[in-house]
Design an enzyme around this catalytic site. Structure first.
Site, PDB file in Angstrom:
ATOM      1  N   VAL A  27       9.128   8.426   0.369  1.00 50.05           N
ATOM      2  CA  VAL A  27       9.914   9.613   0.077  1.00 50.05           C
ATOM      3  C   VAL A  27       9.727  10.123  -1.354  1.00 50.05           C
ATOM      4  CG1 VAL A  27      11.723   9.460   1.792  1.00 50.05           C
ATOM      5  CG2 VAL A  27      11.857   8.065  -0.272  1.00 50.05           C
ATOM      6  N   LYS A  77       5.971  22.142 -10.373  1.00 54.17           N
ATOM      7  CA  LYS A  77       7.373  21.870 -10.687  1.00 54.17           C
ATOM      8  C   LYS A  77       7.638  22.149 -12.164  1.00 54.17           C
ATOM      9  CE  LYS A  77      10.698  18.063 -10.971  1.00 54.17           C
ATOM     10  NZ  LYS A  77      10.880  16.607 -10.873  1.00 54.17           N
ATOM     11  N   GLY A 101      10.933   5.363 -24.538  1.00 52.64           N
ATOM     12  CA  GLY A 101      11.853   6.072 -23.650  1.00 52.64           C
ATOM     13  C   GLY A 101      11.211   7.400 -23.316  1.00 52.64           C
ATOM     14  N   GLY A 132       0.813  -1.216   0.000  1.00 53.50           N
ATOM     15  CA  GLY A 132       0.000   0.000   0.000  1.00 53.50           C
ATOM     16  C   GLY A 132       0.843   1.261   0.000  1.00 53.50           C
ATOM     17  N   LEU A 178       8.838  -0.198  -6.606  1.00 56.08           N
ATOM     18  CA  LEU A 178      10.197  -0.531  -6.193  1.00 56.08           C
ATOM     19  C   LEU A 178      10.472  -2.026  -6.297  1.00 56.08           C
ATOM     20  CD1 LEU A 178      10.439   1.860  -3.114  1.00 56.08           C
ATOM     21  CD2 LEU A 178      11.482   2.162  -5.367  1.00 56.08           C
ATOM     22  N   PRO A 209      14.531  21.799 -17.738  1.00 54.58           N
ATOM     23  CA  PRO A 209      13.137  22.234 -17.650  1.00 54.58           C
ATOM     24  C   PRO A 209      12.191  21.266 -18.372  1.00 54.58           C
ATOM     25  CG  PRO A 209      14.199  23.368 -19.466  1.00 54.58           C
ATOM     26  CD  PRO A 209      15.213  22.380 -18.911  1.00 54.58           C
ATOM     27  N   SER A 248       0.837  -3.398   5.311  1.00 52.09           N
ATOM     28  CA  SER A 248       1.224  -3.636   6.696  1.00 52.09           C
ATOM     29  C   SER A 248       1.750  -2.355   7.308  1.00 52.09           C
ATOM     30  CB  SER A 248       2.297  -4.734   6.730  1.00 52.09           C
ATOM     31  OG  SER A 248       3.048  -4.614   7.903  1.00 52.09           O
ATOM     32  N   THR A 273      11.893   9.718 -11.700  1.00 54.95           N
ATOM     33  CA  THR A 273      11.301   8.827 -12.694  1.00 54.95           C
ATOM     34  C   THR A 273      10.460   7.696 -12.125  1.00 54.95           C
ATOM     35  OG1 THR A 273      13.464   7.760 -12.667  1.00 54.95           O
ATOM     36  CG2 THR A 273      12.964   9.197 -14.520  1.00 54.95           C
ATOM     37  N   ILE A 321       7.833   7.297 -10.055  1.00 55.21           N
ATOM     38  CA  ILE A 321       6.371   7.329 -10.110  1.00 55.21           C
ATOM     39  C   ILE A 321       5.905   7.222 -11.560  1.00 55.21           C
ATOM     40  CG2 ILE A 321       4.341   8.780  -9.664  1.00 55.21           C
ATOM     41  CD1 ILE A 321       5.736   9.694  -7.092  1.00 55.21           C
TER      42      ILE A 321
END
Ligand SMILES: Cc1cc2nc3c(=O)[nH]c(=O)nc-3n(C[C@H](O)[C@H](O)[C@H](O)COP(=O)(O)OP(=O)(O)OC[C@H]3O[C@@H](n4cnc5c(N)ncnc54)[C@H](O)[C@@H]3O)c2cc1C
Lengths: 502, 472
Positions: free
Chosen positions: A49, A80, A436, A14, A335, A98, A41, A346, A348
């Site tokens: 992060v 951003k 890419g 989660g 991950l 940018p 859990s 990159t 997310i």
């Protein structure tokens, strides 16, 4: 459909990956007979992060129907416009990558080719002077890009910086509203079908067991199913991307709200600074061969703009990629699928991409191996191409002041990247591929920022007299400057659109 | 030292298009060595060349107005191909240029088609393509508006009258200062291993240059002299080696499509331009060498660009025109050369990148050609690996696997799969969330909008006439 459809889906984990998957599947498969479960859990917790994103996240949010201002307020998000890289090419350097291109082609020849020619002949101004998003970022200003393709104000895109924990919460509310069932508990056992090796069910510490047809492994670094159960194997990329630890800590914002992320190179890694509405996220990514944990933590704390707001969070990782991200009835997303350090924000995006591809290749009970094989081919390409882009940041440097920089500057790099750098350095040509996520403009920003400057002119560009180029350059430069000054300050703009956290 | 003198060998379409492109975009002095004879500079000598829509990009870059070009050269327009006998059903299928159908929400049209079929319905993609509908009714005018009209989903190529086209290019190139010498290279002199210094012609003339283009078709007057020259033969997959050509005058309006028909032993193409119809028959033969036939071998050379010699067109690769790729391959080669024009005589980085892109492109285009025969040619050897993957990925998922440097995009592949009766086993799951009636209504709406748009187009001949009037 000829074969029996899948009915039950269990998402293990989660974190950002798990809840993004749950939200997207519950939305895209709504009205169909899928039961979607998610197990997480509290004891194990999330990485939490991942806070800086790339513009593609907006398409994800739009597809799910999020209201942008509401989403920003609830996740305390900021806008951003790019990433500032400090001290990368040389100590003292600063450039911004940018979300937008520099200038426009002139006479059929790309802008950066003309820029390189002027740079060689007269020095001229830095390329960032010809980018509105960079000028706006440096001025701390932001506004939505314009729709009119002829307007200078349409030449950029934007992403967000947000609180990852709040984003997961936001997604969770959305997914639960659409029928996703959440289970709290720690998985302690995984049952495999003896013959096929397919995962049958997972057992939690409270004794409950959940079976499913399809398992999405979002369990983070440990890769509970993809590695623990399916033993997919891991391709280690540490020889190219040697950073293997991070220490993170938030602090209060000192000074105006900046619309960009910063990555400042250190002696054995780099420090990120991600401004959110209510705090700044900071972290030091480093290579444990060259610096101790204590020294790394001290380096971070010493550079904070204000006192830490929480305890230091220590993380360990191995850069690389799972050999097969989809194996049998397990698809690894997040991950668990691989780790590329957050230098270009990159992760997310790769999660989002994996979810889209999973839907495109959504299996049925016949488990056609061609689906997984094409999925894996496409995901491998994405990871490899992000990897090459990240390596460029380290390798194309003139820094020789620490053993870390001496290593990355002189290490052997993938052939594909050597060819790319040579083509740019010798002739200003950007070698790029169909799949890419980084387009030409990104490569140009980083090449030039890292001091890879084309050494020769594009011969076709020489037809244009220098004086004529100079006039066009001057005009664009002053237009970018003026347009940037005309935008609202970042903080004001967030308030204007009602995206500030209440 | 920058490149100042370019020598182009070959007198055909490929040579003159190269000459024009380089004269327009570089400041080099250009000499064209006209080697005479039949024009097989594109690979196979045809009288009418069907082009893909992409050729327009190079034409635009060279300020060639395609409407004027068509009017002045006796050419006409092309909207795709009609294929008969290629699939098991033997039905005629249409492969249109441009897009087909329209997405419904997040679901792509081809997945909607598959869903309709899974529920027992029948769908012919040609009923949902502007290009196909226009081709059927003989109506055409190029669409130049914005993306809001459904007409913007149509793309078109040309049916180029090759003699007219070559004359047109020659005129334009000569006006830009290209000079011509007649003769056939007899000796190639090298400065160093892979740098040509000069060429001695049959006439005794010596032609010097800094950079050499071999546009001499399969004769490969220069390329075959380069060190490391090798020819990769594709006959195992593409065994046709004999082409018969017949061309006859015609007074009827030229169809807006090529008609290609599969035979037990090869295939046949009918193609028209303003005043002519051409019939080509491709087959495998022992090479009779009979009058009116042309012998060829499908394949490519290992490296199109070595040293200071670049092979373009048939000199680089021969690919039978089952998918109308000949001029496309030349046009994209020239665009690529312009993008990668060497910054100095000694430079070699550009060649490395050029070859990488070109070989990818040639192999992808070759695979598309091979795909035509997977159903009819049962004796063929195992397919190239990438094509096998494309087939299995499509059959499994309904999604087209695409690679770098593609000539053909998603719909081109799907339309060909359809013509071969190759259909996916599944479709996008998201399509199941849409009600059947909603999909049926969507299909009707798409077709109605397209039919209405097509009925607003003039007959092709009226359009051509109007352009001739402009030209006159
Ligand atoms: C230092 C660092 C900085 C980063 N910065 C960025 C950034 O700026 N931008 C960006 O896009 N990405 C960034 N990332 C990556 C980003 O954090 C992750 O991609 C993102 O958080 C997704 O993580 P996840 O959901 O895959 O894993 P996690 O957050 O680790 O979640 C794993 C989940 O699995 C559950 N779980 C694990 N084991 C069990 C078990 N046995 N039983 C039950 N549940 C279990 C956990 O409870 C948790 O819910 C960064 C990563 C690191 C390490």
């Amino acid at each position: 459909m000829p074969s029996r459809p899948i009915e039950r889906i269990v998402i293990v984990g989660g974190g950002t990956a798990g809840w993004m998957t749950a939200a997207a599947l519950s939305h895209m498969l709504s009205g169909q007979k899928y039961a979607i479960h998610l197990i997480e859990s509290e004891e194990i917790g999330t990485v939490g992060v991942g806070e800086a994103t790339v513009p593609h996240i907006r398409f994800f949010n739009q597809k799910l129907g999020f209201d942008e201002a509401d989403f920003m307020a609830k996740t305390k998000a900021t806008f951003k416009l790019g990433i500032e890289f400090c001290n990368w090419g040389r100590s003292g350097d600063s450039y911004i990558h940018p979300f937008g291109a520099f200038g426009e082609s002139i006479g059929g020849v790309a802008f950066h080719q003309h820029w390189a020619r002027m740079h060689r002949s007269t020095g001229g101004h830095p390329i960032e002077d010809y980018s509105l998003p960079v000028m706006a970022a440096r001025a701390g200003r932001f506004s939505y890009p314009a729709d009119d393709p002829d307007s200078l104000l349409s030449t950029y895109s934007y992403a967000f910086q947000f609180d990852a924990g709040l984003y997961a919460k936001y997604l969770r509310a959305y997914a639960e509203e659409r029928g996703v069932t959440r289970h709290e508990g720690k998985i302690i056992d995984v049952a495999l079908e003896s013959e096929s090796g397919f995962v049958q069910s997972v057992k939690m510490d409270n004794g409950a067991s959940l079976s499913a047809d399809l398992f999405v492994d979002c369990s983070g670094f440990r890769g509970l199913l993809i590695e623990g159960a399916s033993q997919s194997g891991y391709e280690n990329w540490q020889h190219w991307l040697p950073c293997d630890r991070a220490v993170a800590v938030p602090c209060a914002t000192a000074g105006p709200l900046t619309p960009y992320t910063r990555a400042t190179a250190q002696d054995a890694g780099w420090i990120w600074r991600i401004p959110l509405q209510h705090r700044v996220g900071n972290g030091h990514v480093y290579c444990s061969n060259y610096i101790s944990d204590d020294a790394a933590a001290t380096t971070l704390v010493d550079q904070l703009e204000s006192a830490p707001l929480a305890k230091l969070n220590q993380l360990r990782f191995v850069t690389g990629k799972r050999r097969t991200q989809w194996s049998k009835n397990v698809v690894a997303i997040g991950l668990s699928a691989g780790f590329l350090e957050p230098l270009e924000s990159t992760s997310i995006h790769l999660i989002q991409l994996a979810i889209g591809r999973l839907l495109e290749f959504f299996p049925d009970q016949s488990w056609d191996p061609a689906l997984a094989s094409e999925y894996n081919r496409l995901m491998d390409l994405e990871y490899e191409r992000v990897r090459d882009f990240l390596i460029l940041h380290y390798h194309a440097t003139e820094r020789d002041d620490t053993p870390f920089w001496n290593y990355v500057r002189t290490m052997p790099i993938p052939d594909s990247l050597t060819h790319k750098i040579n083509m740019f350095r010798e002739r200003g040509v950007v070698v790029n591929y169909r799949d890419g996520m980084f387009l030409d403009a990104s490569w140009i920003a980083v090449y030039l920022g890292q001091r890879v400057i084309p050494q020769n002119n594009d011969p076709l560009g020489e037809a244009i007299p220098e004086a004529e180029l100079k006039a066009q350059f001057d005009r664009l430069r002053s237009d970018c400057h003026l347009a940037a000054q005309g935008l609202a300050t970042h903080a004001d703009f967030i308030r204007q659109i009602g995206a500030h956290a209440h | 030292m920058p490149i100042e003198r370019i020598v182009i060998v070959g007198g055909g379409v490929a040579a003159w298009l190269s000459a024009l492109a380089l004269a327009a975009k570089t400041s080099c002095a250009i000499v064209l060595v006209d080697t005479g004879g039949i024009d097989d500079s594109l690979g196979l000598p045809v009288a009418i060349e069907a082009t893909l829509p992409s050729v327009a990009e190079l034409h635009a870059r060279l300020d060639i107005d395609e409407d004027q070009l068509a009017a002045q050269t006796g050419s006409s327009y092309g909207l795709g191909r009609a294929l008969s006998n290629w699939g098991e059903s033997g039905a005629v299928a249409f492969n249109p240029h441009g897009e087909v159908g329209a997405n419904l929400g997040p679901v792509a049209f081809h997945h909607l088609m598959a869903r309709v079929r899974a529920e027992g319905g029948t769908v012919n993609l040609a009923n949902y393509s502007v290009a196909a509908l226009a081709a059927q009714t003989g109506r055409f005018a190029p669409y130049r508006g914005d993306g809001r009209s459904v007409l913007s989903t149509m793309a078109h190529g040309l049916h180029l009258h090759v003699d007219g086209y070559r004359d047109y290019l020659q005129n334009a190139a000569m006006q830009r200062g290209v000079s011509v010498i007649e003769g056939v290279p007899e000796e190639v002199h090298f400065k160093s291993n892979d740098r040509i210094d000069c060429v001695r012609l049959s006439t005794g003339h010596i032609v010097e240059g800094d950079f050499f283009l071999d546009c001499s078709g399969p004769a490969r007057h220069l390329a075959s002299k380069m060190s490391g020259f090798a020819f990769e033969d594709w006959s195992a997959w593409l065994p046709n080696n004999d082409m018969r050509v017949s061309i006859t005058p015609s007074t009827s309006p030229p169809p807006l499509y090529a008609h290609i028909e599969a035979h037990d032993d090869g295939w046949q193409r009918f193609l028209s331009c303003q005043d002519w119809v051409e019939e080509l028959v491709f087959s495998r033969s022992a090479g009779t060498g009979a009058a009116g036939t042309y012998a060829f071998t499908n394949g490519r050379i290992a490296l199109p660009w070595t040293g200071n010699c670049l092979a373009i067109g048939g000199a680089a690769a021969v690919l039978e025109p089952v998918a109308s790729t000949q001029l496309h391959l030349v046009a994209t080669a020239l665009s690529r050369l312009l993008d990668l024009f060497p910054h100095s005589r000694e430079s070699s980085v550009e060649a490395t990148e050029y070859n990488r892109q070109t070989v990818e492109q040639l192999e992808n285009a070759r695979d598309y050609a091979i795909l035509h025969f997977v159903r009819t040619d049962r004796s063929a050897p195992p397919l190239p690996e990438r094509l096998t993957h494309r087939l299995s990925a499509y059959e499994a998922s309904g999604r087209v696997a695409l690679y770098d440097e593609e000539t053909f995009e998603t719909w081109d592949w799907i339309a060909l799969f359809e013509a071969l009766d190759i259909t996916p086993r599944r479709y996008d799951v998201v399509a199941n969330g849409i009600a059947g009636e909603a999909i049926a209504a969507h299909f009707e709406r798409v077709r109605a909008v397209m039919l209405k748009a097509v009925s607003s187009l003039p007959p092709q001949l009226s359009y051509l006439q109007s352009q001739k009037a402009v030209a006159a």
